[in-house]
Design a protein around this motif. Structure first.
Motif, PDB file in Angstrom:
ATOM      1  N   ASP A  55       0.823  -1.214   0.000  1.00 39.56           N
ATOM      2  CA  ASP A  55       0.000   0.000   0.000  1.00 39.56           C
ATOM      3  C   ASP A  55       0.856   1.261   0.000  1.00 39.56           C
ATOM      4  O   ASP A  55       0.396   2.329  -0.432  1.00 39.56           O
ATOM      5  N   ALA A  56       2.114   1.154   0.464  1.00 40.90           N
ATOM      6  CA  ALA A  56       3.024   2.300   0.438  1.00 40.90           C
ATOM      7  C   ALA A  56       3.552   2.575  -0.970  1.00 40.90           C
ATOM      8  O   ALA A  56       4.206   3.600  -1.194  1.00 40.90           O
ATOM      9  N   GLY A  57       3.289   1.661  -1.911  1.00 44.44           N
ATOM     10  CA  GLY A  57       3.643   1.898  -3.308  1.00 44.44           C
ATOM     11  C   GLY A  57       5.013   1.436  -3.732  1.00 44.44           C
ATOM     12  O   GLY A  57       5.437   1.697  -4.864  1.00 44.44           O
ATOM     13  N   PHE A  58       5.724   0.700  -2.873  1.00 43.33           N
ATOM     14  CA  PHE A  58       7.090   0.311  -3.200  1.00 43.33           C
ATOM     15  C   PHE A  58       7.172  -0.625  -4.414  1.00 43.33           C
ATOM     16  O   PHE A  58       8.156  -0.612  -5.146  1.00 43.33           O
ATOM     17  N   TYR A  59       6.152  -1.422  -4.623  1.00 42.87           N
ATOM     18  CA  TYR A  59       6.150  -2.350  -5.765  1.00 42.87           C
ATOM     19  C   TYR A  59       5.171  -1.905  -6.862  1.00 42.87           C
ATOM     20  O   TYR A  59       4.797  -2.703  -7.716  1.00 42.87           O
TER      21      TYR A  59
ATOM     22  N   PRO B 239      18.459 -11.687 -10.211  1.00 42.14           N
ATOM     23  CA  PRO B 239      19.673 -11.940  -9.424  1.00 42.14           C
ATOM     24  C   PRO B 239      19.960 -10.912  -8.334  1.00 42.14           C
ATOM     25  O   PRO B 239      20.481 -11.254  -7.274  1.00 42.14           O
ATOM     26  N   SER B 240      19.623  -9.658  -8.568  1.00 43.67           N
ATOM     27  CA  SER B 240      19.938  -8.606  -7.593  1.00 43.67           C
ATOM     28  C   SER B 240      18.764  -8.225  -6.713  1.00 43.67           C
ATOM     29  O   SER B 240      18.861  -7.267  -5.934  1.00 43.67           O
ATOM     30  N   HIS B 241      17.665  -8.968  -6.794  1.00 41.87           N
ATOM     31  CA  HIS B 241      16.466  -8.585  -6.048  1.00 41.87           C
ATOM     32  C   HIS B 241      16.720  -8.633  -4.543  1.00 41.87           C
ATOM     33  O   HIS B 241      17.128  -9.666  -3.993  1.00 41.87           O
ATOM     34  N   LEU B 242      16.511  -7.492  -3.892  1.00 38.22           N
ATOM     35  CA  LEU B 242      16.682  -7.350  -2.438  1.00 38.22           C
ATOM     36  C   LEU B 242      18.079  -7.774  -1.981  1.00 38.22           C
ATOM     37  O   LEU B 242      18.256  -8.237  -0.850  1.00 38.22           O
TER      38      LEU B 242
ATOM     39  N   LEU C 196      17.540   1.748   4.675  1.00 36.91           N
ATOM     40  CA  LEU C 196      18.124   0.717   3.816  1.00 36.91           C
ATOM     41  C   LEU C 196      17.772   1.027   2.366  1.00 36.91           C
ATOM     42  O   LEU C 196      16.600   1.100   1.999  1.00 36.91           O
ATOM     43  N   ALA C 197      18.817   1.225   1.553  1.00 34.07           N
ATOM     44  CA  ALA C 197      18.631   1.370   0.119  1.00 34.07           C
ATOM     45  C   ALA C 197      18.707  -0.028  -0.504  1.00 34.07           C
ATOM     46  O   ALA C 197      19.664  -0.766  -0.272  1.00 34.07           O
ATOM     47  N   ILE C 198      17.690  -0.396  -1.281  1.00 35.15           N
ATOM     48  CA  ILE C 198      17.643  -1.742  -1.835  1.00 35.15           C
ATOM     49  C   ILE C 198      17.366  -1.695  -3.334  1.00 35.15           C
ATOM     50  O   ILE C 198      16.841  -0.720  -3.863  1.00 35.15           O
ATOM     51  N   THR C 199      17.737  -2.786  -3.979  1.00 34.61           N
ATOM     52  CA  THR C 199      17.473  -2.979  -5.404  1.00 34.61           C
ATOM     53  C   THR C 199      16.278  -3.901  -5.571  1.00 34.61           C
ATOM     54  O   THR C 199      16.194  -4.937  -4.909  1.00 34.61           O
TER      55      THR C 199
ATOM     56  N   THR D  42      14.491   3.423  -1.302  1.00 33.07           N
ATOM     57  CA  THR D  42      15.052   3.547   0.041  1.00 33.07           C
ATOM     58  C   THR D  42      13.942   3.407   1.072  1.00 33.07           C
ATOM     59  O   THR D  42      12.920   4.097   0.993  1.00 33.07           O
ATOM     60  N   LEU D  43      14.168   2.492   2.006  1.00 36.47           N
ATOM     61  CA  LEU D  43      13.235   2.294   3.108  1.00 36.47           C
ATOM     62  C   LEU D  43      13.693   3.126   4.292  1.00 36.47           C
ATOM     63  O   LEU D  43      14.861   3.073   4.683  1.00 36.47           O
ATOM     64  N   GLU D  44      12.766   3.889   4.849  1.00 31.84           N
ATOM     65  CA  GLU D  44      13.075   4.771   5.972  1.00 31.84           C
ATOM     66  C   GLU D  44      12.363   4.272   7.219  1.00 31.84           C
ATOM     67  O   GLU D  44      11.146   4.145   7.235  1.00 31.84           O
ATOM     68  N   GLY D  45      13.114   3.962   8.237  1.00 25.15           N
ATOM     69  CA  GLY D  45      12.540   3.541   9.500  1.00 25.15           C
ATOM     70  C   GLY D  45      12.517   2.028   9.646  1.00 25.15           C
ATOM     71  O   GLY D  45      12.424   1.279   8.653  1.00 25.15           O
ATOM     72  N   ALA D  46      12.556   1.589  10.880  1.00 18.40           N
ATOM     73  CA  ALA D  46      12.618   0.156  11.172  1.00 18.40           C
ATOM     74  C   ALA D  46      11.354  -0.569  10.722  1.00 18.40           C
ATOM     75  O   ALA D  46      11.415  -1.740  10.335  1.00 18.40           O
ATOM     76  N   GLU D  47      10.194   0.102  10.756  1.00 21.02           N
ATOM     77  CA  GLU D  47       8.946  -0.586  10.414  1.00 21.02           C
ATOM     78  C   GLU D  47       8.910  -0.986   8.944  1.00 21.02           C
ATOM     79  O   GLU D  47       8.508  -2.100   8.609  1.00 21.02           O
TER      80      GLU D  47
END
Length: 297
Positions: free
Chosen positions: A69-73, A207-210, A282-285, A248-253
């Motif tokens: 719901d946050a739109g990351f995907y 191959p580089s997912h997460l 955390l910046a992720i691919t 980029t994910l911001e915050g522990a949640e």
């Protein structure tokens, strides 16, 4: 958006067509399956289960719902919608509906995005199936809320079903498309339910997912698989698309939700999960492959 009720359900006990009457789905042999008050139906017989509560837990479903719901995907969902709607344009006639099953639908994010994107396409007959009752319940509840919010417009009419990919409660050769999103493909079942020329869309991790998350929770990473996937029996390869982007994910949640919605939560050691829990950013691919298979004529 134009959606129509999904009608191609089959009895999970004998494979006969199901018809709906008096708030239940019934076959001619007398088997009956009540529609829950939230709007879904359970077509997963006890004798087919390997555990009392299979699939994703309530907590995993809630984490996935928050993350999606946050739109990351959303770029993945948009690519899936484009692929399915592209298939509708190849329909030989445009005076019928286009049926699509999400096999392993989770809480229904990708089907809802598809329904919302299909404003000028064929009417869609959509079904979401998952082995987790918690996932299907969450999907049905969201549809119900959306219906109340859109009182003066058409809300999605998606059939939500508890069931298994190993025994799809769907009539043979009735579907135009099947989605398998990061799921467990059962190719012979997918081939059975698809019409000749129908499309199976598989979305799988690249191959580089997460990778950045995996580097935190695992001491070493396994070598990536090489080579093209074999063509499944009953299918021909149509198209493969690679989608890759960073976020980029911001915050522990947010980080915790991503980990909780993946199998990595259970594969990682306690030390790895602790390292992930300590992160604040955390910046992720994100890297996925979208593979289109067409059912052989």
């Amino acid at each position: 958006m134009t959606t129509v009720p999904f009608q191609a359900l089959a009895c999970p006990l004998d494979g006969k067509p199901l018809t709906m009457a008096n708030n239940a789905w019934r076959c001619t042999a007398g088997h009956s399956f009540d529609i829950a008050k939230q709007g879904y139906v359970n077509l997963f017989p006890v004798q087919q289960k390997r555990s009392s509560d299979p699939g994703d837990s309530k907590a995993m479903v809630a984490a996935r719902q928050r993350f999606l719901d946050a739109g990351f995907y959303r770029p993945i969902a948009d690519a899936v919608s484009d692929a399915v709607l592209g298939q509708t344009e190849r329909q030989p006639t445009r005076d019928t509906s286009f049926s699509c099953l999400d096999a392993g639908c989770g809480e229904g994010y990708y089907l809802r995005r598809l329904a919302g994107a299909a404003q000028d396409a064929l009417p869609l007959a959509l079904m979401g199936l998952d082995i987790s009752k918690w996932a299907v319940l969450a999907a049905a509840k969201q549809d119900s809320r959306l219906g109340r919010q859109q009182e003066h417009s058409q809300a999605p009419q998606i059939q939500w079903v508890v069931g298994s990919n190993a025994h799809l409660p769907v009539q043979s050769q009735t579907l135009d498309s099947v989605l398998c999103m990061f799921g467990f493909p059962v190719m012979d079942e997918f081939a059975r339910v698809l019409k000749p020329g129908g499309m199976l869309l598989q979305v799988e991790a690249g191959p580089s997912h997460l990778r950045e998350l995996r580097e935190v929770i695992y001491p070493t990473l396994k070598p990536e698989r090489s080579g093209e996937a074999e063509v499944p029996e009953g299918f021909i390869h149509h198209h493969t698309e690679r989608l890759c982007y960073s976020l980029t994910l911001e915050g522990a949640e947010e980080i915790s939700d991503l980990l909780a919605m993946t199998p990595h939560l259970y594969r990682a050691s306690a030390e790895g999960r602790t390292r992930a829990a300590a992160l604040e950013t955390l910046a992720i691919t994100v890297e996925v492959r979208l593979v289109q298979w067409l059912r052989s004529e």
